[in-house]
Design a protein around this motif. Structure first.
Motif, mmCIF file in Angstrom:
data_model
loop_
_atom_site.group_PDB
_atom_site.id
_atom_site.type_symbol
_atom_site.label_atom_id
_atom_site.label_comp_id
_atom_site.label_asym_id
_atom_site.label_seq_id
_atom_site.Cartn_x
_atom_site.Cartn_y
_atom_site.Cartn_z
ATOM 1 N N VAL A 170 7.777 -4.852 -3.231
ATOM 2 C CA VAL A 170 8.977 -4.507 -2.653
ATOM 3 C C VAL A 170 8.779 -3.372 -1.619
ATOM 4 O O VAL A 170 9.316 -3.335 -0.300
ATOM 5 C CB VAL A 170 9.936 -3.896 -3.706
ATOM 6 N N VAL A 171 7.831 -2.490 -1.932
ATOM 7 C CA VAL A 171 7.495 -1.298 -0.937
ATOM 8 C C VAL A 171 6.910 -1.878 0.369
ATOM 9 O O VAL A 171 7.068 -1.661 1.627
ATOM 10 C CB VAL A 171 6.726 -0.143 -1.754
ATOM 11 N N LEU A 172 6.088 -2.745 0.231
ATOM 12 C CA LEU A 172 5.352 -3.322 1.225
ATOM 13 C C LEU A 172 6.083 -4.089 2.263
ATOM 14 O O LEU A 172 5.944 -4.000 3.414
ATOM 15 C CB LEU A 172 4.144 -4.171 0.769
ATOM 16 N N ARG B 240 7.738 -1.011 7.307
ATOM 17 C CA ARG B 240 6.872 -1.951 8.353
ATOM 18 C C ARG B 240 5.832 -1.215 8.604
ATOM 19 O O ARG B 240 4.799 -1.914 8.961
ATOM 20 C CB ARG B 240 7.837 -1.791 9.632
ATOM 21 N N ARG B 241 5.897 0.213 8.867
ATOM 22 C CA ARG B 241 4.362 0.941 9.366
ATOM 23 C C ARG B 241 3.360 0.474 8.158
ATOM 24 O O ARG B 241 2.282 0.348 8.405
ATOM 25 C CB ARG B 241 4.854 2.508 9.310
ATOM 26 N N LEU B 242 3.889 0.609 6.713
ATOM 27 C CA LEU B 242 2.841 0.295 5.650
ATOM 28 C C LEU B 242 2.223 -0.984 5.754
ATOM 29 O O LEU B 242 1.138 -1.308 5.716
ATOM 30 C CB LEU B 242 3.597 0.481 4.332
ATOM 31 N N ARG B 243 2.977 -2.015 6.286
ATOM 32 C CA ARG B 243 2.617 -3.423 6.460
ATOM 33 C C ARG B 243 1.556 -3.536 7.557
ATOM 34 O O ARG B 243 0.352 -3.983 7.293
ATOM 35 C CB ARG B 243 3.656 -4.548 6.750
ATOM 36 N N SER B 244 1.950 -2.620 8.491
ATOM 37 C CA SER B 244 0.937 -2.688 9.668
ATOM 38 C C SER B 244 -0.524 -2.190 9.502
ATOM 39 O O SER B 244 -1.418 -2.482 9.513
ATOM 40 C CB SER B 244 1.343 -1.864 10.853
ATOM 41 N N VAL B 245 -0.364 -0.863 8.510
ATOM 42 C CA VAL B 245 -1.673 -0.200 8.163
ATOM 43 C C VAL B 245 -2.424 -1.057 7.309
ATOM 44 O O VAL B 245 -3.742 -1.184 7.302
ATOM 45 C CB VAL B 245 -1.190 1.057 7.325
ATOM 46 N N VAL B 246 -1.546 -1.735 6.293
ATOM 47 C CA VAL B 246 -2.326 -2.751 5.449
ATOM 48 C C VAL B 246 -3.097 -3.858 5.944
ATOM 49 O O VAL B 246 -4.081 -4.344 5.779
ATOM 50 C CB VAL B 246 -1.280 -3.117 4.442
ATOM 51 N N ARG B 247 -2.196 -4.532 7.102
ATOM 52 C CA ARG B 247 -2.816 -5.656 7.787
ATOM 53 C C ARG B 247 -4.002 -5.247 8.603
ATOM 54 O O ARG B 247 -5.282 -5.863 8.726
ATOM 55 C CB ARG B 247 -1.889 -6.100 8.790
ATOM 56 N N SER B 248 -3.995 -4.040 9.218
ATOM 57 C CA SER B 248 -5.291 -3.540 9.818
ATOM 58 C C SER B 248 -6.458 -3.289 8.935
ATOM 59 O O SER B 248 -7.713 -3.672 9.184
ATOM 60 C CB SER B 248 -4.848 -2.282 10.606
ATOM 61 N N PHE B 249 -6.043 -2.704 7.780
ATOM 62 C CA PHE B 249 -7.209 -2.487 6.717
ATOM 63 C C PHE B 249 -7.785 -3.569 6.325
ATOM 64 O O PHE B 249 -9.009 -3.827 6.256
ATOM 65 C CB PHE B 249 -6.725 -1.497 5.540
ATOM 66 N N LEU B 250 -7.110 -4.761 6.100
ATOM 67 C CA LEU B 250 -7.418 -5.987 5.507
ATOM 68 C C LEU B 250 -8.381 -6.647 6.489
ATOM 69 O O LEU B 250 -9.490 -7.145 6.229
ATOM 70 C CB LEU B 250 -6.406 -6.807 5.095
#
Length: 300
Positions: free
Chosen positions: A160-162, A166-176
């Motif tokens: 739910v948090v993810l 939106r900013r968290l999603r972009s950070v997670v995508r970049s990290f992955l």
């Protein structure tokens, strides 16, 4: 961090007679087995260094890498759930010239490999020795359902948090993307892949071997393979408890696990106390001194 320590303290006070009997067993240990356990503990730092090297394509300075793993053990007792060791190794890779994003990806790959190695080794031993763990009355009835619900709730909240930030999603995508690229680079080099997965399997195996050797020193009436199963099961369970270095929680769960595989409570208590002295408390001061020296020398 404080709550698990308080719970362990309450349990220790309630079972102080068992602890007292366990302390009384300390004089019966056979020293050659304890020296062998100390040797196995030293080899765990070599295995950790191999796994760290296997997580990056670049060659890291071997001596400084090994010293960093020794120092990381001391740092691990200042912060919960391995954060101290992770911080030390992250800083070491950054000083060695790796960008912060790649250092973080290498750290994540190391943690993944170590977790897979530990759980995989436990699963293999449980398949080979299916009757090793006999928790029976040691755990309350109906414990599995609430545990499963709690795990599902954690996953749902994270999802739910993810989805909401939106900013968290972009950070997670970049990290992955960075992490997957790092993993592909590492596995394109057979020597790095061998170091990564070989070290990830050797590290928990050497830790379990140290416990087995301490058990043999006290004549614990448990087959060595069952002691290894008890150790791996206990450390997998304790990974979810955020105490610095697992202090208190590891001792409590490991004693329960050794009793679950058939050990006497007093002897199991003595085994766990000496095992933790060898693996945690004896290396703590020299590890802290090494950590300070590495900081002064700007290695980390």
């Amino acid at each position: 961090m404080v709550l698990p320590l308080l719970l362990v303290t309450v349990v220790a006070v309630r079972h102080r007679s068992v602890l007292a009997e366990g302390f009384g067993q300390l004089g019966t240990a056979r020293w050659p087995w304890l020296l062998a356990a100390a040797g196995a503990t030293c080899l765990t730092w070599v295995a950790a260094a191999c796994t760290r090297q296997g997580a990056v394509p670049e060659r890291l300075p071997a001596r400084r890498l090994l010293a960093t793993q020794f120092a990381a053990g001391a740092a691990n007792h200042l912060l919960p759930t391995g954060l101290g060791a992770s911080a030390v190794n992250l800083r070491f890779m950054t000083v060695c010239g790796l960008p912060a994003a790649r250092s973080s990806a290498a750290l994540a790959l190391y943690l993944l490999a170590e977790s897979v190695g530990r759980v995989g080794l436990l699963a293999a031993l449980l398949v080979a020795f299916p009757g090793a763990l006999r928790f029976g009355s040691l755990l309350p009835a109906g414990w599995f359902g609430p545990l499963l619900l709690a795990a599902g709730a954690v996953v749902a909240v994270a999802a739910v948090v993810l989805a909401a930030v939106r900013r968290l999603r972009s950070v997670v995508r970049s990290f992955l993307r960075t992490a997957l690229g790092e993993a592909r680079s590492v596995h394109a080099l057979p020597s790095r892949a061998l170091a990564l997965w070989g070290g990830a399997l050797a590290f928990p195996a050497l830790q379990a071997a140290a416990l087995v050797l301490v058990g043999l020193a006290f004549g614990l009436a448990v087959p060595p393979a069952h002691m290894a199963v008890a150790y791996l099961a206990a450390t997998v369970a304790v990974a979810l408890v955020p105490t610095p270095g697992g202090i208190g929680s590891v001792e409590a769960v490991l004693i329960v696990a050794l009793v679950a595989v058939g050990g006497a409570a007093a002897v199991a208590t003595a085994v766990v106390l000496v095992f933790r002295i060898i693996t945690v408390w004896l290396p703590l001061l020299p590890g802290a001194l090494t950590l300070g020296a590495l900081v002064r020398l700007k290695v980390i």
